[in-house]
Motif scaffolding. Structure first.
Motif, PDB file in Angstrom:
ATOM      1  N   ARG A  17      16.385  -3.227  33.601  1.00  0.00           N
ATOM      2  CA  ARG A  17      15.095  -4.230  34.395  1.00  0.00           C
ATOM      3  C   ARG A  17      14.833  -4.480  34.161  1.00  0.00           C
ATOM      4  N   LEU A  18      15.378  -5.558  32.996  1.00  0.00           N
ATOM      5  CA  LEU A  18      15.554  -7.058  32.628  1.00  0.00           C
ATOM      6  C   LEU A  18      16.139  -7.991  34.028  1.00  0.00           C
ATOM      7  N   THR A  19      17.902  -6.948  33.606  1.00  0.00           N
ATOM      8  CA  THR A  19      19.224  -7.735  35.109  1.00  0.00           C
ATOM      9  C   THR A  19      18.227  -7.799  36.539  1.00  0.00           C
ATOM     10  N   HIS A  20      17.556  -7.281  36.715  1.00  0.00           N
ATOM     11  CA  HIS A  20      17.763  -7.312  37.723  1.00  0.00           C
ATOM     12  C   HIS A  20      16.915  -8.148  38.245  1.00  0.00           C
ATOM     13  N   ALA A  21      15.822  -9.143  37.820  1.00  0.00           N
ATOM     14  CA  ALA A  21      14.874 -10.222  38.541  1.00  0.00           C
ATOM     15  C   ALA A  21      15.692 -11.514  37.052  1.00  0.00           C
ATOM     16  N   HIS A  22      16.852 -11.224  35.982  1.00  0.00           N
ATOM     17  CA  HIS A  22      16.856 -12.221  35.420  1.00  0.00           C
ATOM     18  C   HIS A  22      18.832 -12.926  34.343  1.00  0.00           C
ATOM     19  N   ASP A  23      18.548 -13.580  33.833  1.00  0.00           N
ATOM     20  CA  ASP A  23      20.072 -13.616  33.061  1.00  0.00           C
ATOM     21  C   ASP A  23      19.846 -13.247  32.051  1.00  0.00           C
ATOM     22  N   VAL A  24      19.816 -12.154  31.792  1.00  0.00           N
ATOM     23  CA  VAL A  24      20.140 -11.289  30.129  1.00  0.00           C
ATOM     24  C   VAL A  24      21.548 -11.126  29.548  1.00  0.00           C
ATOM     25  N   SER A  25      21.741 -11.714  28.095  1.00  0.00           N
ATOM     26  CA  SER A  25      22.606 -11.087  27.375  1.00  0.00           C
ATOM     27  C   SER A  25      21.472  -9.785  26.385  1.00  0.00           C
ATOM     28  N   VAL A  26      22.935  -9.349  25.881  1.00  0.00           N
ATOM     29  CA  VAL A  26      22.712  -8.221  25.014  1.00  0.00           C
ATOM     30  C   VAL A  26      24.002  -8.275  23.929  1.00  0.00           C
ATOM     31  N   ARG A  27      23.538  -8.440  22.389  1.00  0.00           N
ATOM     32  CA  ARG A  27      23.859  -9.097  21.214  1.00  0.00           C
ATOM     33  C   ARG A  27      24.560  -7.422  21.255  1.00  0.00           C
ATOM     34  N   LYS A  28      25.938  -7.396  21.083  1.00  0.00           N
ATOM     35  CA  LYS A  28      26.895  -5.824  20.726  1.00  0.00           C
ATOM     36  C   LYS A  28      26.087  -5.568  19.061  1.00  0.00           C
ATOM     37  N   HIS A  29      25.608  -6.269  18.378  1.00  0.00           N
ATOM     38  CA  HIS A  29      25.288  -6.394  17.336  1.00  0.00           C
ATOM     39  C   HIS A  29      24.509  -5.246  17.235  1.00  0.00           C
ATOM     40  N   VAL A  30      25.320  -4.479  16.075  1.00  0.00           N
ATOM     41  CA  VAL A  30      23.721  -3.753  15.449  1.00  0.00           C
ATOM     42  C   VAL A  30      22.820  -3.973  14.178  1.00  0.00           C
ATOM     43  N   ALA A  31      23.241  -5.214  13.751  1.00  0.00           N
ATOM     44  CA  ALA A  31      22.977  -5.585  12.497  1.00  0.00           C
ATOM     45  C   ALA A  31      22.098  -5.904  12.538  1.00  0.00           C
ATOM     46  N   PRO A  32      20.724  -6.926  11.540  1.00  0.00           N
ATOM     47  CA  PRO A  32      20.094  -8.192  12.232  1.00  0.00           C
ATOM     48  C   PRO A  32      20.501  -9.515  12.508  1.00  0.00           C
ATOM     49  N   MET A  33      20.098 -10.444  13.370  1.00  0.00           N
ATOM     50  CA  MET A  33      20.844 -11.703  13.940  1.00  0.00           C
ATOM     51  C   MET A  33      20.980 -12.223  12.190  1.00  0.00           C
ATOM     52  N   SER A  34      21.881 -13.118  12.112  1.00  0.00           N
ATOM     53  CA  SER A  34      21.771 -14.681  10.923  1.00  0.00           C
ATOM     54  C   SER A  34      20.882 -15.652  11.246  1.00  0.00           C
ATOM     55  N   SER A  35      20.801 -16.240  10.315  1.00  0.00           N
ATOM     56  CA  SER A  35      19.726 -16.986  10.473  1.00  0.00           C
ATOM     57  C   SER A  35      20.587 -18.275  11.323  1.00  0.00           C
ATOM     58  N   SER A  36      21.660 -18.706  11.661  1.00  0.00           N
ATOM     59  CA  SER A  36      21.933 -19.509  12.891  1.00  0.00           C
ATOM     60  C   SER A  36      21.803 -18.594  14.032  1.00  0.00           C
ATOM     61  N   GLU A  37      22.084 -17.383  14.579  1.00  0.00           N
ATOM     62  CA  GLU A  37      21.920 -16.513  15.726  1.00  0.00           C
ATOM     63  C   GLU A  37      20.671 -16.706  15.901  1.00  0.00           C
ATOM     64  N   MET A  38      19.917 -16.750  15.150  1.00  0.00           N
ATOM     65  CA  MET A  38      18.088 -17.320  15.473  1.00  0.00           C
ATOM     66  C   MET A  38      17.984 -18.955  15.655  1.00  0.00           C
ATOM     67  N   ILE A  39      18.504 -19.093  14.761  1.00  0.00           N
ATOM     68  CA  ILE A  39      17.892 -20.658  15.413  1.00  0.00           C
ATOM     69  C   ILE A  39      19.069 -20.830  16.851  1.00  0.00           C
ATOM     70  N   ALA A  40      20.019 -20.546  16.931  1.00  0.00           N
ATOM     71  CA  ALA A  40      20.915 -20.846  18.929  1.00  0.00           C
ATOM     72  C   ALA A  40      20.125 -20.181  19.489  1.00  0.00           C
ATOM     73  N   SER A  41      19.244 -18.865  19.289  1.00  0.00           N
ATOM     74  CA  SER A  41      18.440 -18.140  20.473  1.00  0.00           C
ATOM     75  C   SER A  41      17.062 -18.543  20.738  1.00  0.00           C
ATOM     76  N   LEU A  42      16.813 -19.681  19.607  1.00  0.00           N
ATOM     77  CA  LEU A  42      14.895 -20.373  20.479  1.00  0.00           C
ATOM     78  C   LEU A  42      15.642 -21.564  20.926  1.00  0.00           C
ATOM     79  N   ARG A  43      17.076 -22.019  20.677  1.00  0.00           N
ATOM     80  CA  ARG A  43      17.243 -22.940  21.733  1.00  0.00           C
ATOM     81  C   ARG A  43      18.017 -23.118  22.477  1.00  0.00           C
ATOM     82  N   ASP A  44      18.446 -21.513  23.237  1.00  0.00           N
ATOM     83  CA  ASP A  44      19.568 -21.753  24.319  1.00  0.00           C
ATOM     84  C   ASP A  44      18.755 -20.712  24.997  1.00  0.00           C
ATOM     85  N   PHE A  45      17.841 -19.931  24.675  1.00  0.00           N
ATOM     86  CA  PHE A  45      16.668 -19.323  25.822  1.00  0.00           C
ATOM     87  C   PHE A  45      15.358 -18.922  25.914  1.00  0.00           C
ATOM     88  N   ASP A  46      15.008 -18.553  26.765  1.00  0.00           N
ATOM     89  CA  ASP A  46      13.687 -18.705  27.232  1.00  0.00           C
ATOM     90  C   ASP A  46      13.035 -18.155  26.547  1.00  0.00           C
TER      91      ASP A  46
END
Length: 317
Positions: A17-46
């Protein structure tokens, strides 16, 4: 076209549903995001679709600077893992998925009530370890559920769904505590304090949202007011219960048992709880059906699609 991060694997239809209209990246890990991942997510994604365990706390937002992210479309009704005020301070909106989880979570509450009252976990373990010698009249005698008194702390959508099942399905009397006045539409008495509810309940279920307002809402004062034959059930958030006080109440026999789907420091579960036969422990299964997780994902996706297309929020928090 927006750039979207989904922080956990999701049902295929949600990603489609999302990829039909947007550029979607899916994180493959099932564990919670690390601090560095969360900071990067806010800088790199809409837009980011986070979920339970992705702790977007004030420190994360402070470390970002000027974020690219405009929306955290939370997968789940609970959003206590997101500092909403800090997000808003950076111009980041937050949505959740209310309604989708109600029936599944209420069903898990009933599962825990029945399993703990009827000692089903003990019985299942007995059979699996080849310890069952056959039926006898005094084996694993538990508590009757039908006609007993249910106490609910938090009569929101989920609390009401639990109470409705217990009243109509098991002819239970219902008492409850809620911050505001509530008329659930079936026989139920609202009491002024949690302790008053605890003192009357044979089964005490907590169904409040997480967050600073409800942290350690259930503590030794509540357990001290509870009947010694009562069973306590938590399907809300782990930090709502002061876990050390729960262990103490069970150890001292202040309550008869507990059914837990969430834990204060999950996925860590105290050895003391794991050693108690009168406690039913589930691994946060509240919404764990394919239908419900799909519905949650599609609701989060709809929030994203509507926001990126129109700038509007369907389920703002």
């Amino acid at each position: 076209m927006g750039k979207v991060l989904v922080t956990r694997p999701m049902p295929d239809i949600v990603i489609e549903r999302l990829t039909h209209a947007h550029d979607v990246s899916v994180r493959k890990h099932v564990a919670p995001m690390s601090s560095s991942e969360m900071i990067a997510s806010l800088r790199d994604f809409d837009v980011v679709m986070p979920t339970l365990g992705d702790a977007y706390c004030a420190d994360i937002f402070d470390a970002v600077g000027t974020p690219r992210c405009q929306l955290l479309a939370n997968f789940g009704v609970g959003f206590n893992h997101i500092d909403v005020a800090a997000a808003h301070g950076l111009g980041i909106q937050v949505t959740n998925t209310p309604g989708a989880v109600t029936d599944a979570t209420a069903d898990i509450a009933l599962t825990l009530i029945l399993m703990t009252a009827r000692r089903a976990g003990e019985g299942e373990r007995l059979v699996r370890r080849n310890g069952w010698d056959g039926w006898n009249p005094m084996q694993l005698l538990g508590q009757h559920v039908t006609g007993k008194t249910l106490g609910v702390v938090g009569m929101g959508r989920i609390g009401e769904a639990i109470a409705r099942r217990c009243h109509f399905g098991f002819e239970m009397n219902v008492v409850f505590h809620n911050r505001s006045s509530k008329e659930p539409g079936f026989p139920a008495r609202q009491l002024e304090t949690i302790e008053a509810v605890a003192s009357q309940a044979d089964f005490l279920v907590v169904a409040v949202p997480g967050g600073s307002d409800t942290r350690h809402l259930i503590d030794k004062q509540v357990f001290g007011a509870t009947k010694p034959n009562a069973i306590f059930v938590n399907i809300s958030r782990g930090e709502v219960v002061k876990e050390a006080d729960l262990v103490e109440a069970l150890t001292k026999g202040e309550i008869a048992g507990a059914g837990l789907d969430v834990y204060e420091f999950e996925p860590e579960v105290p050895d003391a709880l794991k050693s108690m036969e009168q406690v039913t422990l589930l691994p946060h299964l509240g919404t764990a059906t394919l239908e419900v997780r799909t519905q949650m994902g599609l609701m989060a996706a709809k929030n994203i699609l509507t926001f990126l297309a129109e700038g509007t929020l369907l389920n703002p928090v």
